[in-house]
Design a protein around this motif. Structure first.
Motif, short mmCIF file in Angstrom:
data_model
loop_
_atom_site.label_atom_id
_atom_site.label_comp_id
_atom_site.label_asym_id
_atom_site.label_seq_id
_atom_site.Cartn_x
_atom_site.Cartn_y
_atom_site.Cartn_z
N SER A 102 -32.97 -19.12 -21.51
CA SER A 102 -32.13 -19.90 -20.60
C SER A 102 -31.87 -19.16 -19.30
N SER A 103 -31.95 -17.85 -19.31
CA SER A 103 -31.79 -17.03 -18.11
C SER A 103 -32.52 -15.71 -18.33
N VAL A 104 -32.87 -15.06 -17.23
CA VAL A 104 -33.57 -13.78 -17.31
C VAL A 104 -33.08 -12.87 -16.19
N LEU A 105 -32.63 -11.69 -16.54
CA LEU A 105 -32.29 -10.68 -15.54
C LEU A 105 -33.48 -9.75 -15.41
N ARG A 106 -34.11 -9.79 -14.22
CA ARG A 106 -35.29 -8.98 -13.98
C ARG A 106 -35.02 -7.99 -12.85
N ARG A 107 -35.78 -6.91 -12.86
CA ARG A 107 -35.78 -6.00 -11.72
C ARG A 107 -37.12 -5.28 -11.68
N THR A 108 -37.44 -4.73 -10.53
CA THR A 108 -38.62 -3.88 -10.38
C THR A 108 -38.13 -2.49 -9.99
N ALA A 109 -39.01 -1.49 -10.13
CA ALA A 109 -38.60 -0.13 -9.82
C ALA A 109 -38.20 0.00 -8.35
N ASP A 110 -38.92 -0.69 -7.48
CA ASP A 110 -38.58 -0.75 -6.06
C ASP A 110 -39.20 -2.02 -5.48
N ASP A 111 -39.05 -2.21 -4.18
CA ASP A 111 -39.50 -3.46 -3.57
C ASP A 111 -41.01 -3.55 -3.40
N THR A 112 -41.73 -2.47 -3.72
CA THR A 112 -43.18 -2.50 -3.62
C THR A 112 -43.86 -2.54 -4.99
N ASP A 113 -43.06 -2.43 -6.04
CA ASP A 113 -43.61 -2.40 -7.40
C ASP A 113 -43.96 -3.82 -7.85
N PRO A 114 -45.23 -4.09 -8.18
CA PRO A 114 -45.62 -5.45 -8.59
C PRO A 114 -45.23 -5.78 -10.03
N PHE A 115 -44.77 -4.80 -10.80
CA PHE A 115 -44.47 -5.03 -12.21
C PHE A 115 -42.97 -5.24 -12.41
N GLU A 116 -42.61 -6.46 -12.78
CA GLU A 116 -41.20 -6.74 -13.03
C GLU A 116 -40.84 -6.40 -14.46
N ARG A 117 -39.63 -5.99 -14.65
CA ARG A 117 -39.12 -5.62 -15.97
C ARG A 117 -37.97 -6.53 -16.34
N VAL A 118 -38.06 -7.14 -17.51
CA VAL A 118 -36.97 -7.99 -17.99
C VAL A 118 -35.92 -7.08 -18.61
N VAL A 119 -34.73 -7.08 -18.05
CA VAL A 119 -33.65 -6.22 -18.54
C VAL A 119 -32.95 -6.86 -19.73
N VAL A 120 -32.62 -8.12 -19.61
CA VAL A 120 -31.95 -8.84 -20.69
C VAL A 120 -32.24 -10.33 -20.54
N ALA A 121 -32.30 -11.04 -21.67
CA ALA A 121 -32.57 -12.48 -21.67
C ALA A 121 -31.35 -13.24 -22.17
N ASN A 122 -31.22 -14.48 -21.69
CA ASN A 122 -30.22 -15.44 -22.19
C ASN A 122 -28.77 -15.05 -21.92
N ALA A 123 -28.53 -14.09 -21.03
CA ALA A 123 -27.15 -13.76 -20.68
C ALA A 123 -26.55 -14.88 -19.84
N GLU A 124 -25.30 -15.21 -20.10
CA GLU A 124 -24.63 -16.25 -19.33
C GLU A 124 -24.09 -15.73 -18.02
N GLN A 125 -23.69 -14.46 -18.02
CA GLN A 125 -23.13 -13.88 -16.81
C GLN A 125 -23.50 -12.41 -16.71
N LEU A 126 -23.49 -11.92 -15.47
CA LEU A 126 -23.77 -10.51 -15.20
C LEU A 126 -22.51 -9.88 -14.63
N LEU A 127 -22.01 -8.88 -15.30
CA LEU A 127 -20.85 -8.15 -14.84
C LEU A 127 -21.34 -6.97 -14.01
N ILE A 128 -21.11 -7.04 -12.71
CA ILE A 128 -21.55 -5.98 -11.79
C ILE A 128 -20.41 -4.99 -11.66
N VAL A 129 -20.56 -3.85 -12.32
CA VAL A 129 -19.48 -2.85 -12.38
C VAL A 129 -19.63 -1.91 -11.19
N THR A 130 -18.56 -1.82 -10.38
CA THR A 130 -18.57 -0.99 -9.18
C THR A 130 -17.26 -0.24 -9.09
N ALA A 131 -17.33 1.06 -8.85
CA ALA A 131 -16.12 1.86 -8.67
C ALA A 131 -15.64 1.72 -7.23
#
Length: 336
Positions: A102-131
């Motif tokens: 239902s949802s996919v959180l993806r990221r790549t190592a950097d903006d030139t990396d063609p290989f995306e990595r799925v971090v977590v699937a089906n999460a309803e929300q992403l808690l962005i923790v910032t100090a």
């Protein structure tokens, strides 16, 4: 043919096992109608930990079935499992299917990396923790996480920690145009508001090392047993989470603690992916020239998004916030 007189044998007595090349083969695979449904809550060296029916008290270890092929299996996936699902020591089940996400959180190592990595699937929300301090907030990282949310179908939530060291007002004002829910926490108070927001939902947590993510998880899940990193003098903390893992909340729901990251590559995200998350601009974006990055003049002088503001269908602040995210995707990070 032991005990028989070989002189009395005929062709009916001769039995030859057919070679492999002559055996009939079937492409039919078992349907596994009796497969149990489970949620993947962890992975370690080719083995997946799964909770049957998302029940934290029914945990089994599973391996990938041969018929699954090379389909990726990540934390949060809903999977079908067959075999021994008792969860007893030294038992091993098999993952035979991965359900649609239902949802996919993806990221790549950097903006030139063609290989995306799925971090977590089906999460309803992403808690962005910032100090809010120690280390200071990096708005460029927050913006990139927001882009990943909009592209992957997750609801973003800001979680600002260490409010006892700095005020959250300035940072919150910078995101007022995006209408993002925010929760402010401090080390000497239990995060009651955050607990209520997470209850009954699957939530992924992401943040730089040292922002207090593991400390927060230990408060939300007392039995998590996660190590708390010590932030160095230069604000570069030790990575305390080395792999994504889903942890059950006492009041129901799950939190997925992800490894601390220093960058959030967005090579897999297009400008249109972000604009589609802003309903008031999505239709106008279709009138833009081909290849428009929607950044406005001078980069995109013919961008149609400005007309939405001119005609009074959206606020200028909203467009500015959208273009800041588009700039972050394009590599124009702005840590204000």
């Amino acid at each position: 043919m032991a005990g028989k007189d070989w002189r009395r044998l005929d062709e009916s007595d001769v039995r030859i096992r057919p070679g492999k090349g002559t055996r009939p083969r079937s492409k039919r695979r078992p349907e596994h109608a009796d497969a149990s449904t489970a949620m993947v809550i962890g992975k370690d060296r080719g083995r997946w930990t799964c909770a049957i029916d998302s029940d934290p008290d029914r945990v089994v270890t599973a391996m990938r079935a041969r018929e699954l092929g090379r389909v990726p299996v990540v934390v949060g996936d809903t999977v079908g499992i067959v075999g021994d699902v008792s969860g007893k020591p030294d038992t091993l089940a098999r993952i035979i299917r991965v359900d649609e996400r239902s949802s996919v959180l993806r990221r790549t190592a950097d903006d030139t990396d063609p290989f995306e990595r799925v971090v977590v699937a089906n999460a309803e929300q992403l808690l962005i923790v910032t100090a809010l301090a120690d280390p200071p907030p990096r708005t460029g990282f927050i913006d990139r996480c927001l882009v990943a949310c909009y592209a992957g179908g997750l609801e973003p939530v800001l979680c600002l920690t260490k409010a006892d060291l700095a005020s959250p007002d300035e940072l919150l004002a910078g995101y007022a145009g995006l209408d993002i829910p925010a929760v402010v926490t401090r080390h000497d108070e239990h995060p009651e508001e955050l607990t209520g927001r997470l209850k009954g939902r699957l939530t992924a947590l992401v943040g730089h090392s040292g922002v207090g993510k593991s400390t927060l998880v230990n408060r939300l899940v007392p039995d998590a047993g996660l190590a708390t990193g010590v932030v160095s003098a230069v604000g570069k903390g030790r990575h305390t989470s080395v792999a994504a893992v889903a942890l059950p909340l006492p009041g129901g729901g799950w939190v997925v603690d992800t490894p601390g990251v220093r960058s959030f590559g967005l090579a897999h995200v297009t400008a249109d992916d972000i604009v589609l998350a802003f309903e008031e601009f999505a239709e106008a974006a279709e009138e833009c020239p081909s290849g428009c990055g929607h950044l406005g003049p001078p980069s995109d002088p013919d961008c149609a998004l400005d007309d939405v503001v001119t005609e009074g269908h959206a606020s200028a602040e909203r467009l500015t916030s959208l273009r800041r995210l588009l700039g972050s995707r394009a590599g124009h990070d702005d840590d204000r």
